[in-house]
Design an enzyme around this catalytic site. Structure first.
Site, PDB file in Angstrom:
ATOM      1  N   ASP A 116       0.816  -1.218   0.000  1.00 35.17           N
ATOM      2  CA  ASP A 116       0.000   0.000   0.000  1.00 35.17           C
ATOM      3  C   ASP A 116       0.848   1.266   0.000  1.00 35.17           C
ATOM      4  O   ASP A 116       0.383   2.326   0.404  1.00 35.17           O
ATOM      5  CB  ASP A 116      -0.953  -0.007   1.200  1.00 35.17           C
ATOM      6  CG  ASP A 116      -2.089   0.999   1.048  1.00 35.17           C
ATOM      7  OD1 ASP A 116      -2.517   1.225  -0.102  1.00 35.17           O
ATOM      8  OD2 ASP A 116      -2.535   1.559   2.063  1.00 35.17           O
ATOM      9  N   ASP A 154      -3.601  -4.191  -5.158  1.00 31.76           N
ATOM     10  CA  ASP A 154      -2.925  -2.905  -5.377  1.00 31.76           C
ATOM     11  C   ASP A 154      -1.451  -3.035  -5.730  1.00 31.76           C
ATOM     12  O   ASP A 154      -0.800  -2.023  -6.019  1.00 31.76           O
ATOM     13  CB  ASP A 154      -3.046  -1.977  -4.159  1.00 31.76           C
ATOM     14  CG  ASP A 154      -4.424  -1.368  -4.026  1.00 31.76           C
ATOM     15  OD1 ASP A 154      -5.243  -1.547  -4.924  1.00 31.76           O
ATOM     16  OD2 ASP A 154      -4.665  -0.712  -2.996  1.00 31.76           O
ATOM     17  N   ASP A 304     -12.666   1.276   6.076  1.00 31.22           N
ATOM     18  CA  ASP A 304     -11.532   1.647   5.245  1.00 31.22           C
ATOM     19  C   ASP A 304     -10.493   2.489   5.985  1.00 31.22           C
ATOM     20  O   ASP A 304      -9.428   2.758   5.445  1.00 31.22           O
ATOM     21  CB  ASP A 304     -12.017   2.441   4.034  1.00 31.22           C
ATOM     22  CG  ASP A 304     -12.804   1.586   3.071  1.00 31.22           C
ATOM     23  OD1 ASP A 304     -13.949   1.969   2.768  1.00 31.22           O
ATOM     24  OD2 ASP A 304     -12.305   0.548   2.630  1.00 31.22           O
TER      25      ASP A 304
END
Length: 467
Positions: A116, A154, A304
């Site tokens: 991330d 990601d 989130d």
């Protein structure tokens, strides 16, 4: 712009760190009978945060909606805790539980170094050598049956923090990891990061997939933790597939995260945005030859990291996502509270998903004999206004190629969900037939189906016939 920001997937909580047309808001799929390369029933995690919340909050007014529309569904198990010594057992225990009930588990690998780009889900392996050690242990836990692996969300769509050399090293690491998983279990279905339709272009994302070894994988996933409409994701996926085909890479398929894309798109951060809805219920029967599955990769209700702690389960979020959604269709193979907790009862549904729990009732059976079948009925749980039951079908002294079980509902009873079978009702008469994967039984062999129902629990007489 927010639409281009990386959507946060299931942000790692503290515990973890240690064509096809959408109907209405996109909840039901209309299309031909053709589908991707996968089939079967998706496995429901009996120890997810939402299941534990349902068990702990029987009197919460939101509980029935969250139980029936969220906790009842298959959701991915996130393997995000970097620990080389435990990853094999963590993967194996989850996969073995799914194998025990002849269902397909969905799990992620989420431990790439510099995960991330140091954002809300920062972490992962300290370096690529240790990452490959972790992947090797992960691979040893996969068993030999079908399992779906969502690899490193990601990792390809988000590379802004990496130098050119680091991008190449990451690509090689992912390519090696895919080959490691496929060598350990050729039946593993491995999908690489495809971003989503409002992020990178299809050609850009396609080139990233090629660089990371998509030719060794089964395809790519899109929309993890995001809200892009199903139609957009389908078109985006077709564009990526076309790009791959143009470079001689054929036979690759898409899976789409539909856990939160039944409402508006827009800002990626859902914690303070209530204009969201769950999308299509999880299924491997997509009606689209390019799409292997609609999956709930981001568990609905897990935050989130915007208004609530990252990765925490928030009942308010889950209820907001589910309140206006339709209930799962009766007979849906993925609306399955069936899950294993112990080897002695591999097909028992977890009582933790229903409250209050009741002791299993005595069972009743019917049928038997050579070339015949018997059916045994057991109530495994009950609560105010409803109950859950399991039926075990057993072949007699000779193999059978199919079975049909019938019984009569008591007054006030109605089946709301059924899994591992095909349900037909006519008034109070119930008929359940086998699905393609569990009809053939050897002499003395058995299988199970389960259901949830409204009304007061009772134990009817069953009839089992060979079909």
């Amino acid at each position: 712009m927010f639409a281009r920001r990386p959507r946060r997937r299931r942000v790692v909580a503290a515990a973890a760190a240690s064509a096809c047309v959408a109907f209405a808001a996109g909840w039901f799929v209309i299309g031909s009978a053709s589908a991707g390369t996968l089939s079967g029933t998706l496995y429901r995690d009996p120890d997810s945060q939402v299941v534990r919340w349902v068990s702990a909050n029987p009197n919460d007014s939101r509980m029935p909606v969250i139980r029936d529309k969220v906790a009842s569904q298959s959701q991915a198990r996130w393997m995000a805790n970097f620990n080389v010594s435990t990853v094999q057992s963590e993967v194996s225990s989850f996969v073995s539980a799914a194998n025990a009930v002849n269902q397909v588990p969905v799990l992620t690998s989420y431990a790439i170094p510099n995960r991330d780009c140091g954002g809300a889900s920062a972490g992962g392996a300290p370096d690529l050598n240790q990452y490959q050690q972790w992947i090797s242990g992960y691979a040893r836990g996969l068993g030999s049956r079908t399992v779906i692996v969502i690899m490193e969300t990601d990792a390809l769509a988000l590379q802004t923090c990496l130098s050119g050399t680091e991008v190449q090293q990451r690509d090689q690491a992912i390519s090696t990891a895919v080959q490691t998983l496929k060598a350990a279990n050729p039946n593993a279905k491995v999908y690489l990061d495809g971003g989503h339709s409002a992020w990178n272009s299809a050609s850009d994302q396609g080139s990233r997939l090629v660089a990371a070894g998509v030719q060794y994988a089964d395809g790519f996933f899109t929309n993890v933790s995001n809200f892009q409409p199903l139609g957009n994701e389908l078109n985006y996926g077709r564009s990526i597939i076309s790009y791959l085909q143009g470079r001689g890479i054929n036979g690759k398929h898409q899976v789409i995260d539909t856990s939160r894309n039944g409402g508006a798109a827009g800002d990626w951060c859902a914690d303070d945005n209530t204009d969201r809805r769950i999308g299509n219920y999880p299924t491997l029967n997509t009606g689209d030859a390019n799409v292997d599955g609609y999956l709930w990769i981001k568990p609905p209700g897990e935050a989130d990291g915007c208004a609530y702690a990252a990765g925490s389960f928030q009942a308010a979020l889950a209820y907001s996502l589910a309140a206006s959604a339709p209930y799962p269709p009766a007979g849906s193979p993925t609306a399955s509270p069936s899950a294993s907790r112990s080897s002695s009862s591999p097909s028992a549904s977890p009582s933790a998903s229903r409250s209050p729990s009741a002791s299993p009732s005595p069972s009743r059976s019917s049928g038997g004999g050579g070339g015949a079948c018997s059916a045994t009925y057991q109530i495994v749980n009950s609560w105010q206004g409803g109950f859950q039951g399991n039926v075990t079908v057993t072949a007699g002294a000779a193999p059978i190629g199919g079975w049909t079980v019938t019984w009569t509902l008591a007054s006030g009873q109605s089946i709301t969900q059924l899994w591992n079978g095909t349900l037909t009702t006519s008034g109070s008469s119930v008929t359940v037939r086998n699905q393609a994967y569990n009809g053939s039984l050897g002499a003395g062999g058995s299988t199970q189906f389960g259901f949830t129902a409204t009304g007061n629990a009772s134990t009817p007489a069953l009839s089992c016939t060979v079909s």
